[in-house]
Design a protein around this motif. Structure first.
Motif, PDB file in Angstrom:
ATOM      1  N   TRP A  12      21.857  27.513   1.052  1.00 27.04           N
ATOM      2  CA  TRP A  12      22.274  27.816   2.440  1.00 27.04           C
ATOM      3  C   TRP A  12      23.414  26.884   2.838  1.00 27.04           C
ATOM      4  O   TRP A  12      24.397  27.300   3.458  1.00 27.04           O
ATOM      5  CB  TRP A  12      21.078  27.699   3.392  1.00 27.04           C
ATOM      6  CG  TRP A  12      21.366  28.218   4.777  1.00 27.04           C
ATOM      7  CD1 TRP A  12      21.771  27.491   5.854  1.00 27.04           C
ATOM      8  CD2 TRP A  12      21.309  29.588   5.223  1.00 27.04           C
ATOM      9  NE1 TRP A  12      21.961  28.313   6.951  1.00 27.04           N
ATOM     10  CE2 TRP A  12      21.683  29.606   6.590  1.00 27.04           C
ATOM     11  CE3 TRP A  12      20.971  30.792   4.603  1.00 27.04           C
ATOM     12  CZ2 TRP A  12      21.729  30.785   7.341  1.00 27.04           C
ATOM     13  CZ3 TRP A  12      21.021  31.968   5.359  1.00 27.04           C
ATOM     14  CH2 TRP A  12      21.398  31.946   6.711  1.00 27.04           C
ATOM     15  N   ALA A  46      14.914  25.383  14.379  1.00 26.90           N
ATOM     16  CA  ALA A  46      15.213  26.021  13.082  1.00 26.90           C
ATOM     17  C   ALA A  46      16.686  25.786  12.756  1.00 26.90           C
ATOM     18  O   ALA A  46      17.433  26.722  12.464  1.00 26.90           O
ATOM     19  CB  ALA A  46      14.845  27.496  13.081  1.00 26.90           C
ATOM     20  N   ASP A  70      13.577  21.388  12.229  1.00 28.34           N
ATOM     21  CA  ASP A  70      13.341  22.413  11.202  1.00 28.34           C
ATOM     22  C   ASP A  70      12.068  22.047  10.449  1.00 28.34           C
ATOM     23  O   ASP A  70      11.713  20.878  10.338  1.00 28.34           O
ATOM     24  CB  ASP A  70      14.526  22.494  10.230  1.00 28.34           C
ATOM     25  CG  ASP A  70      14.593  23.840   9.520  1.00 28.34           C
ATOM     26  OD1 ASP A  70      15.438  24.676   9.896  1.00 28.34           O
ATOM     27  OD2 ASP A  70      13.780  24.056   8.591  1.00 28.34           O
ATOM     28  N   ASP A  97       7.225  22.137  12.625  1.00 31.41           N
ATOM     29  CA  ASP A  97       7.046  23.586  12.716  1.00 31.41           C
ATOM     30  C   ASP A  97       7.337  23.992  14.160  1.00 31.41           C
ATOM     31  O   ASP A  97       6.732  23.437  15.091  1.00 31.41           O
ATOM     32  CB  ASP A  97       5.596  23.915  12.333  1.00 31.41           C
ATOM     33  CG  ASP A  97       5.346  25.412  12.274  1.00 31.41           C
ATOM     34  OD1 ASP A  97       6.069  26.184  12.950  1.00 31.41           O
ATOM     35  OD2 ASP A  97       4.418  25.812  11.563  1.00 31.41           O
ATOM     36  N   ALA A  98       8.233  24.942  14.330  1.00 29.37           N
ATOM     37  CA  ALA A  98       8.591  25.390  15.688  1.00 29.37           C
ATOM     38  C   ALA A  98       7.383  25.912  16.454  1.00 29.37           C
ATOM     39  O   ALA A  98       7.392  25.959  17.680  1.00 29.37           O
ATOM     40  CB  ALA A  98       9.664  26.466  15.600  1.00 29.37           C
ATOM     41  N   ARG A 114      19.057  29.700  16.240  1.00 31.55           N
ATOM     42  CA  ARG A 114      19.916  30.703  15.575  1.00 31.55           C
ATOM     43  C   ARG A 114      19.251  31.186  14.295  1.00 31.55           C
ATOM     44  O   ARG A 114      19.085  30.411  13.362  1.00 31.55           O
ATOM     45  CB  ARG A 114      21.291  30.087  15.282  1.00 31.55           C
ATOM     46  CG  ARG A 114      22.333  31.101  14.836  1.00 31.55           C
ATOM     47  CD  ARG A 114      23.680  30.480  14.566  1.00 31.55           C
ATOM     48  NE  ARG A 114      23.795  29.963  13.220  1.00 31.55           N
ATOM     49  CZ  ARG A 114      24.909  29.458  12.692  1.00 31.55           C
ATOM     50  NH1 ARG A 114      26.003  29.391  13.435  1.00 31.55           N
ATOM     51  NH2 ARG A 114      24.943  29.005  11.458  1.00 31.55           N
TER      52      ARG A 114
HETATM   53  C1  LIG Z   1      18.224  31.673   8.212  1.00 32.79           C
HETATM   54  S1  LIG Z   1      17.981  29.939   8.312  1.00 32.79           S
HETATM   55  C2  LIG Z   1      18.944  29.582   9.777  1.00 32.79           C
HETATM   56  C3  LIG Z   1      19.384  28.140   9.837  1.00 32.79           C
HETATM   57  C4  LIG Z   1      20.391  27.819  10.923  1.00 32.79           C
HETATM   58  N1  LIG Z   1      19.837  27.995  12.239  1.00 32.79           N
HETATM   59  C5  LIG Z   1      21.628  28.656  10.754  1.00 32.79           C
HETATM   60  O1  LIG Z   1      21.780  29.652  11.488  1.00 32.79           O
HETATM   61  O2  LIG Z   1      22.457  28.338   9.880  1.00 32.79           O
HETATM   62  C6  LIG Z   1      16.320  29.858   8.932  1.00 32.79           C
HETATM   63  C7  LIG Z   1      15.811  28.455   9.177  1.00 32.79           C
HETATM   64  O3  LIG Z   1      14.590  28.558   9.902  1.00 32.79           O
HETATM   65  C8  LIG Z   1      13.740  27.519   9.453  1.00 32.79           C
HETATM   66  N2  LIG Z   1      12.369  27.860   9.824  1.00 32.79           N
HETATM   67  C9  LIG Z   1      11.644  28.916   9.407  1.00 32.79           C
HETATM   68  N3  LIG Z   1      10.424  28.903   9.964  1.00 32.79           N
HETATM   69  C10 LIG Z   1      10.362  27.801  10.746  1.00 32.79           C
HETATM   70  C11 LIG Z   1       9.373  27.229  11.579  1.00 32.79           C
HETATM   71  N4  LIG Z   1       8.172  27.809  11.711  1.00 32.79           N
HETATM   72  N5  LIG Z   1       9.660  26.094  12.228  1.00 32.79           N
HETATM   73  C12 LIG Z   1      10.863  25.505  12.100  1.00 32.79           C
HETATM   74  N6  LIG Z   1      11.847  25.986  11.329  1.00 32.79           N
HETATM   75  C13 LIG Z   1      11.615  27.134  10.659  1.00 32.79           C
HETATM   76  C14 LIG Z   1      13.991  27.483   7.957  1.00 32.79           C
HETATM   77  O4  LIG Z   1      13.525  26.295   7.363  1.00 32.79           O
HETATM   78  C15 LIG Z   1      15.502  27.663   7.905  1.00 32.79           C
HETATM   79  O5  LIG Z   1      16.157  26.433   7.946  1.00 32.79           O
END
Ligand SMILES: C[S@@+](CC[C@H](N)C(=O)[O-])C[C@H]1O[C@@H](n2cnc3c(N)ncnc32)[C@H](O)[C@@H]1O
Length: 278
Positions: A12, A46, A70, A97-98, A114
């Protein structure tokens, strides 16, 4: 889930230029909607490898604060590195964890998320935690993938990966299952979740955000390195089976090749809401 994003973290991050180009305008709209302004204290939920975190840090300036959150420690380390390299000492990170934020009463001015909310199996928990972290009048905005009927390209890539993984084609309900890519893409659902979490002034706006690349190969490379849900579907396959899947993926996604390059339609939903005052 956090292990899956730990595995995709480097990919990523490596795809940051593509992601930045793809999401430049939607991100600007999200930051405007969340009222991310000079001196604001902002949570970035996240946050991933921190692409939008850097934009927030720039907007709020050194007198503001950014807390990038995150659940993947590996991807958040990359966000922290990028913030440090950019000289943004006002960016802090939190592995959490969100859905269990525990920032009640922290009084942040704004929150953004996002392309993260859809990965929460219990999005209402995440939204309640975000609301509790904001001050009265605080703003929240985010981007999620719109529903399957608006995202044929996403549906195609999921269908190809599932077929090669020996799974049946996903029904509409399965594609919308909590925690999936398009799980909160219905405006009715998202709006009701935001209201149930105690937000007011809910606004939703569909955004067309096509991925524009020189060729289909560039997009397949993006999927191979950064698209965690697809990577995880193909992970149990043998190397030869996986190669066959990527070959098929390339063939199918070639349908989006145009005379000016590869144009993959992606439908997003931009949402915004506010914590009621008093
Ligand atoms: C598609 S990436 C988007 C990252 C960033 N916001 C961007 O747009 O470049 C999704 C992100 O959501 C995070 N994520 C997924 N489930 C989560 C949760 N329950 N709590 C916190 N973060 C989470 C993942 O670890 C990942 O970094």
């Amino acid at each position: 889930m956090s292990e899956a994003w730990d595995r995709a973290a480097a990919g990523w991050n490596a795809q940051a230029p593509l992601i930045r180009d793809w999401l430049r305008e939607p991100t600007r709209l999200m930051l405007e909607a969340a009222q991310v302004t000079l001196g604001a204290r902002v949570i970035d939920v996240a946050a991933g490898a921190g692409d939008q975190t850097l934009d927030i840090a720039q907007r709020v300036g050194p007198r503001g604060q950014v807390l990038a959150i995150d659940s993947s420690a590996a991807i958040l380390r990359l966000a922290a590195d990028r913030a440090r390299q950019a000289g943004h000492g006002h960016v802090k990170v939190l592995v959490a964890d969100a859905q269990r934020l525990q920032l009640d009463g922290a009084g942040f001015d704004a929150a953004v998320c996002r392309l993260g909310l859809m990965f929460c199996a219990t999005p209402l928990d995440a939204l309640q935690g975000i609301r509790a972290a904001l001050r009265p009048g605080g703003c929240f905005s985010g981007l999620v993938f719109a529903a399957p009927e608006h995202n044929p390209c996403l549906c195609l890539q999921v269908a190809v990966a599932r077929r090669h993984a020996g799974m049946k084609p996903a029904s509409h309900d399965e594609l919308c299952r909590p925690g999936g890519l398009m799980s909160v893409g219905s405006p009715t659902l998202l709006s009701s979740l935001l209201q149930s979490a105690g937000f007011a002034d809910v606004a939703l706006r569909p955004i067309d955000a096509p991925v524009l690349l020189p060729s289909v190969d560039h997009y397949v490379e993006f999927l191979k390195t950064a698209a965690s849900p697809i990577i995880e579907l193909l992970a149990p396959l043998t190397e030869a089976e996986r190669q066959a899947a990527w070959h098929d993926m390339r063939r199918q996604l070639d349908a989006y090749t145009t005379s000016t390059g590869w144009v993959g339609p992606k439908a997003l939903l931009l949402f915004s809401a506010q914590v009621p005052c008093g």
